[in-house]
Design a protein around this motif. Structure first.
Motif, PDB file in Angstrom:
ATOM      1  N   ILE B  70       0.839  -1.204   0.000  1.00 58.47           N
ATOM      2  CA  ILE B  70       0.000   0.000   0.000  1.00 58.47           C
ATOM      3  C   ILE B  70       0.872   1.251   0.000  1.00 58.47           C
ATOM      4  O   ILE B  70       0.597   2.228  -0.715  1.00 58.47           O
ATOM      5  CB  ILE B  70      -0.943  -0.045   1.226  1.00 58.47           C
ATOM      6  N   LEU B  71       1.952   1.206   0.771  1.00 56.89           N
ATOM      7  CA  LEU B  71       2.869   2.360   0.776  1.00 56.89           C
ATOM      8  C   LEU B  71       3.401   2.621  -0.628  1.00 56.89           C
ATOM      9  O   LEU B  71       3.470   3.769  -1.086  1.00 56.89           O
ATOM     10  CB  LEU B  71       4.048   2.103   1.724  1.00 56.89           C
ATOM     11  N   GLN B  75       2.606   6.004  -2.796  1.00 50.39           N
ATOM     12  CA  GLN B  75       3.715   6.816  -3.308  1.00 50.39           C
ATOM     13  C   GLN B  75       3.566   7.060  -4.812  1.00 50.39           C
ATOM     14  O   GLN B  75       3.886   8.127  -5.313  1.00 50.39           O
ATOM     15  CB  GLN B  75       5.033   6.090  -2.998  1.00 50.39           C
ATOM     16  N   LEU B  76       3.063   6.063  -5.531  1.00 49.77           N
ATOM     17  CA  LEU B  76       2.972   6.189  -6.989  1.00 49.77           C
ATOM     18  C   LEU B  76       1.621   6.730  -7.455  1.00 49.77           C
ATOM     19  O   LEU B  76       1.336   6.733  -8.646  1.00 49.77           O
ATOM     20  CB  LEU B  76       3.230   4.816  -7.642  1.00 49.77           C
ATOM     21  N   TRP B  77       0.793   7.175  -6.525  1.00 46.41           N
ATOM     22  CA  TRP B  77      -0.547   7.665  -6.871  1.00 46.41           C
ATOM     23  C   TRP B  77      -0.461   8.788  -7.903  1.00 46.41           C
ATOM     24  O   TRP B  77      -1.179   8.814  -8.877  1.00 46.41           O
ATOM     25  CB  TRP B  77      -1.247   8.136  -5.598  1.00 46.41           C
ATOM     26  N   LEU B  83       5.366  10.719  -0.328  1.00 41.72           N
ATOM     27  CA  LEU B  83       5.187   9.929   0.894  1.00 41.72           C
ATOM     28  C   LEU B  83       6.502   9.278   1.327  1.00 41.72           C
ATOM     29  O   LEU B  83       6.852   9.282   2.505  1.00 41.72           O
ATOM     30  CB  LEU B  83       4.124   8.854   0.648  1.00 41.72           C
ATOM     31  N   LEU B  84       7.217   8.719   0.360  1.00 39.35           N
ATOM     32  CA  LEU B  84       8.457   8.015   0.679  1.00 39.35           C
ATOM     33  C   LEU B  84       9.623   8.696  -0.023  1.00 39.35           C
ATOM     34  O   LEU B  84       9.483   9.155  -1.161  1.00 39.35           O
ATOM     35  CB  LEU B  84       8.384   6.561   0.200  1.00 39.35           C
ATOM     36  N   SER B  85      10.760   8.709   0.654  1.00 38.66           N
ATOM     37  CA  SER B  85      11.979   9.150  -0.026  1.00 38.66           C
ATOM     38  C   SER B  85      12.451   8.026  -0.935  1.00 38.66           C
ATOM     39  O   SER B  85      11.980   6.893  -0.829  1.00 38.66           O
ATOM     40  CB  SER B  85      13.052   9.476   1.003  1.00 38.66           C
ATOM     41  N   ALA B  86      13.389   8.358  -1.821  1.00 41.65           N
ATOM     42  CA  ALA B  86      13.919   7.312  -2.706  1.00 41.65           C
ATOM     43  C   ALA B  86      14.487   6.160  -1.894  1.00 41.65           C
ATOM     44  O   ALA B  86      14.271   4.985  -2.180  1.00 41.65           O
ATOM     45  CB  ALA B  86      14.990   7.906  -3.621  1.00 41.65           C
ATOM     46  N   ALA B 489      -4.325   1.644 -10.545  1.00 43.26           N
ATOM     47  CA  ALA B 489      -3.649   0.579  -9.796  1.00 43.26           C
ATOM     48  C   ALA B 489      -3.724   0.848  -8.302  1.00 43.26           C
ATOM     49  O   ALA B 489      -3.918  -0.076  -7.500  1.00 43.26           O
ATOM     50  CB  ALA B 489      -2.195   0.466 -10.250  1.00 43.26           C
ATOM     51  N   THR B 490      -3.574   2.099  -7.907  1.00 43.16           N
ATOM     52  CA  THR B 490      -3.611   2.404  -6.483  1.00 43.16           C
ATOM     53  C   THR B 490      -5.000   2.160  -5.913  1.00 43.16           C
ATOM     54  O   THR B 490      -5.146   1.588  -4.821  1.00 43.16           O
ATOM     55  CB  THR B 490      -3.175   3.861  -6.252  1.00 43.16           C
ATOM     56  N   ILE B 491      -6.025   2.564  -6.666  1.00 45.55           N
ATOM     57  CA  ILE B 491      -7.400   2.276  -6.213  1.00 45.55           C
ATOM     58  C   ILE B 491      -7.585   0.768  -6.084  1.00 45.55           C
ATOM     59  O   ILE B 491      -8.099   0.256  -5.092  1.00 45.55           O
ATOM     60  CB  ILE B 491      -8.429   2.870  -7.215  1.00 45.55           C
ATOM     61  N   GLY B 492      -7.098   0.040  -7.094  1.00 45.22           N
ATOM     62  CA  GLY B 492      -7.197  -1.417  -7.049  1.00 45.22           C
ATOM     63  C   GLY B 492      -6.519  -1.989  -5.819  1.00 45.22           C
ATOM     64  O   GLY B 492      -7.041  -2.914  -5.178  1.00 45.22           O
TER      65      GLY B 492
END
Lengths: 210, 675
Positions: B70-71, B75-77, B83-86, B489-492
């Motif tokens: 989920i994280l 992040q890719l939303w 949300l996340l650093s590299a 994809a994120t919704i999925g």
């Protein structure tokens, strides 16, 4: 195992629909669980040593530091290899002793096997220290890392084998290794022979093939 | 064995010489069998309890791995997600992959294998009950050690396959990869011990009449899977040893400056890694092959074909590893060879899909939840399998490598394949294991929600991949056409997560509801294989008496016969052919033991020691060696265990002695020192 036949009869007698019961041994294969387990474990070990030997073959020509040719003392390692291979003979004698019920000989041969194994390990320790003194440290080259990891792994296997052999001697001294458990000795013998056979490969690949 | 089964005189003699030498006092006493509290779980050697613990632990790790997923999706939303650093992103996707592969899919396979396989072959327990417990504890400690990296400086960050030289100290200076290494060493030992154990069980401990070609397909697939583990794990161990030597002791296995070849890691990893993907999927294939016939009321179509295609996958799985490496410069000959083998391995897989379809063809289908998940597996896996075949076309693969197309592919085979099969298996076997059915209505919602979420998450990744979106990159810029499909994809992913929570809710909901329902019988699904003829939940002794097996789907043919024109007719009521619960007093079961837990507990300490301070290794080593010696010297059985009625007269007369033939043999043989 002493009573395999007895088990068979009780199983057959017990099963109400025994028409298809065809248990001729107490296991389906006729090989005891422990022995089959050891065979499988050794099969798995083949891949472990296979991977390490492959790695060594890939890295056996160092870019710097001593080369295999400069550093190996073939007569010395041949001698210690001979000692290790002879320990397989004493192992066989130990198995045959317990199958005859000769506990005194069993302990002698097990002890001899452990002693020969220990001699091999001492030889390996001596060899390693000599190599390090000649400038072949673990981190010196790709060859040195591969060499010490492969032969060291084998050495650890021999050491574990020695511990098991000594444990068997102690068990036997305390009377806990009766004839009907002779298979225990045989199974540890399997491990020991495997470790020996692996050394034949390692010795050939590492020391003999240029 | 000798102690119990020997003729009376010998029995006495042995009692004099051997048994009295054991002073089962103090540290070498075995815990009492038959307990129910938490302690009974710590010391259990019962394959059913161990199977349940595998499953429960894997579900907890599923939540952790799912949270990481989920994280990633959040992040890719949108482009330039924050949300996340590299760096954190690297750790999250690495740990997501590692957790899902090693701590979720493999252990759920192990859970089913442990619980079901002995039941399917009519055994009392596995060949080495204590080693079985040891395997579980090693898996648990390995998983905990791996995940403890989050608290001790960050997780591994090299991808689940941790390519060299990126996995070296130079490029990954934190201890994350060391934790990865140590954790997987420990779970690897667990898998290896489990493999030896389960193979011996299948080969040696089948019920009378249960020849290899009468075994349920799941048992066959377990056998193939465990052989794959037996030979794949040591290769990974070699790779890990080399990595450990490099990272902790400055060796030169992947040090390019000293002439090392980083490709060595790729080869070793994928020689392990490709059999690994088959050993993740085959247990689910086995489950589906057992579920589809039940709900089609037809025998599996082409039993020998489905068995041997599984075996063929097991063999061919060793010859395709380099298709993961087409862009690594292995040369045209290798690429051609591995392209061909990859195309060929689709054949046995296709045989299976054909067989499943043909099993359903013309059957009286019942669309229960397990059936829906089974059909879900067949369809979703087919999509994943087909995108897999596209990888064998090397020029296309060159374009697809390291894109989301690959991510889509392996999620279709591992989630749409393995995981759908496992969830179906959970619904199918839940009544057998826990004695109550999971709610069917919620189950069907669960299936459709999961199917929807799954396809919404992973189908767009095919497009994203072909559009050129790279995997393992923590963000993307707007304007590449990635925005829409990433949002989908994120919704999925959130729908998928809610379906997993619905499953967990269903467990507790059905459990509460079950109290007001009549107890579920031994055979709620009208099933085919012999594990359904024993009471639910399964009594500790499994079978009483051990059945004699005369054909594939033995239980079914105790209930049903066929008329001359092939019509199915009932020949016996289910109640008459199932076994009744007995008190099991006359059945000798292996006694619980503390030592597997003790011996396993030392391993993570050694692991931490290698990372932080070598003195810890000494402490851990002492615990391990002490544990193994305690194990070896432990009396073969609890002398107080309930088998007082062991007079030789009662022996040959009842079915219990058959049982003792099995189990006592197990425990007695199992006390050998295990090195």
């Amino acid at each position: 195992m002493a009573s395999a036949v007895q088990t068979h009869e009780s199983v057959a007698a017990a099963d109400a629909h025994a028409a298809h019961a065809h248990i001729d041994h107490d296991t389906n294969t006729g090989i005891s669980n422990t022995k089959l387990g050891m065979w499988l474990f050794l099969a798995s070990e083949c891949l472990l040593f296979g991977g390490l030997i492959t790695t060594y073959l890939l890295y056996k020509h160092p870019l710097e530091g001593p080369t295999p040719k400069q550093i190996f003392d073939i007569p010395f390692t041949s001698t210690s290899s001979f000692v290790l291979l002879m320990s397989s003979l004493t192992m066989v004698l130990a198995v045959s002793a317990i199958e005859r019920g000769d506990h005194q000989r069993l302990r002698i041969w097990l002890g001899a096997t452990a002693l020969l194994g220990a001699t091999f390990i001492s030889g390996q320790i001596y060899e390693f220290t000599a190599f390090v003194r000649e400038g072949l440290g673990f981190t010196t080259s790709r060859f040195s890392s591969a060499f010490y990891t492969l032969t060291g792994f084998h050495g650890v296997h021999v050491t574990v084998g020695i511990i098991m052999l000594v444990s068997l001697v102690l068990l036997s001294l305390r009377g806990k290794l009766p004839e009907h458990r002779s298979e225990t000795v045989e199974i540890i013998g399997l491990y020991w022979h495997f470790v020996d056979v692996v050394w034949i490969f390692i010795f050939a690949v590492v020391y003999l093939i240029p | 064995m000798a102690i119990i089964e020997a003729p009376p005189t010998e029995q006495l003699a042995l009692t004099g010489t051997v048994e009295s030498d054991y002073k089962p006092a103090g540290v070498f006493t075995r815990p009492k069998s038959g307990g129910t509290g938490w302690k009974s779980w710590l010391t259990t050697v019962d394959h059913k309890k161990i199977g349940i613990m595998y499953g429960a632990t894997a579900l907890v790790f599923l939540l952790i791995g799912g949270f990481e997923a989920i994280l990633i999706r959040v992040q890719l939303w949108s482009p330039r997600g924050t949300l996340l650093s590299a760096n954190a992103y690297n750790q999250v996707f690495t740990m997501h992959g590692t957790t899902m592969v090693f701590l979720v899919v493999m252990p759920i396979g192990a859970a089913f294998a442990n619980y079901l396989m002995p039941l399917q072959i009519g055994a009392r327990d596995v060949a080495y009950p204590r080693i079985n417990a040891y395997s579980y504890w090693m898996f648990l400690f390995g998983g905990l050690l791996l995940n403890s990296s989050w608290l001790l400086g960050g997780g591994a960050d090299g991808g689940w396959f941790n390519y060299a030289p990126n996995n070296g100290v130079l490029y990954s200076p934190s201890h994350g990869i060391d934790f990865w290494n140590m954790g997987l060493f420990i779970t690897g030992i667990a898998s290896l011990a489990g493999a030896v154990n389960l193979i011996v069980t299948v080969l040696n401990m089948r019920a009378p009449g249960m020849s290899l070609m009468r075994m349920p397909v799941f048992t066959w697939m377990t056998l193939v899977t465990q052989f794959l583990l037996l030979f794949a794990i040591p290769v990974l161990t070699v790779a890990q040893v080399l990595l450990m030597m490099d990272r902790l002791f400055d060796a030169n296995f992947f040090n390019v400056a000293k002439g090392a070849n980083p490709l060595l890691w790729e080869h070793l990893f994928w020689i392990f890694g490709h059999p690994e993907v088959y050993l993740m999927i085959l247990p689910a294939f086995g489950l589906v092959s057992d579920m589809l016939p039940v709900f089609s009321r037809k025998p599996i179509f082409g039993y020998p074909f489905i068995v041997f295609s599984g075996v063929a996958i097991g063999f061919m799985g060793w010859g395709v590893w380099a298709h993961h490496m087409f862009v690594s410069g292995i040369g045209p000959i290798s690429v051609t060879a591995f392209s061909l083998t990859t195309m060929f391995i689709a054949v046995p897989t296709g045989v299976k899909i054909l067989n499943w379809t043909a099993t359903m063809w013309g059957g009286k289908l019942r669309f229960t939840t397990p059936m829906l998940f089974s059909i879900g597996l067949v369809t979703m896996f087919t999509i994943g399998g087909l995108s897999g075949v596209t990888h064998s076309v090397a020029p296309a693969d060159t374009q697809q490598t390291d894109t989301y197309y690959i991510v889509a592919h392996f999620h279709y085979v591992l989630f749409g394949g393995a995981f759908f099969g496992f969830i179906g298996g959970f619904y199918f076997y839940w009544p057998k294991v826990f004695g109550y059915m999971l709610n069917e209505k919620l189950g069907k919602y669960n299936f459709w929600l999961m199917l929807l979420g799954f396809n919404l998450t992973f189908a767009p990744m095919h497009i994203l991949g072909l559009q050129g979106m790279s995997r393992r990159i923590y963000t993307y810029d707007a304007g590449y056409g990635f925005d829409l499909w990433n949002k989908v994809a994120t919704i999925g992913a959130f729908i998928l997560a809610s379906s997993v929570f619905l499953f967990i809710f269903n467990i507790f909901y059905s459990r509460a509801k079950a109290k007001s329902l009549p107890p579920v019988g031994p055979d709620p699904w009208d099933a085919r294989t012999i594990e359904w003829m024993i009471p639910s939940p399964v009594p500790e002794y499994n079978f009483d008496p051990i059945p004699t097996v005369t054909r594939v789907d033995d239980f079914w043919y105790r209930k049903y016969g066929e008329t001359k024109d092939g019509k199915l007719v009932r020949i016996a009521a289910t109640e008459d052919v199932v076994q009744q619960r007995s008190d099991g007093k006359h059945i000798h079961l292996p006694s619980p033991s503390y030592w597997p837990l003790v011996a396993a507990f030392g391993m993570p300490i050694i692991g931490y020691g290698l990372i932080f301070n070598l003195w810890l290794c000494l402490i851990g080593g002492i615990i391990v060696v002490g544990g193994l010696f305690g194990w070896a010297l432990e009396p073969p059985d609890d002398p107080d265990a309930a088998h007082a009625d062991h007079d030789p007269v009662a022996h040959g007369s009842d079915d219990g002695s058959a049982a003792e033939g099995d189990t006592v043999g197990v425990t007695e043989k199992e006390v050998e020192p295990v090195g």
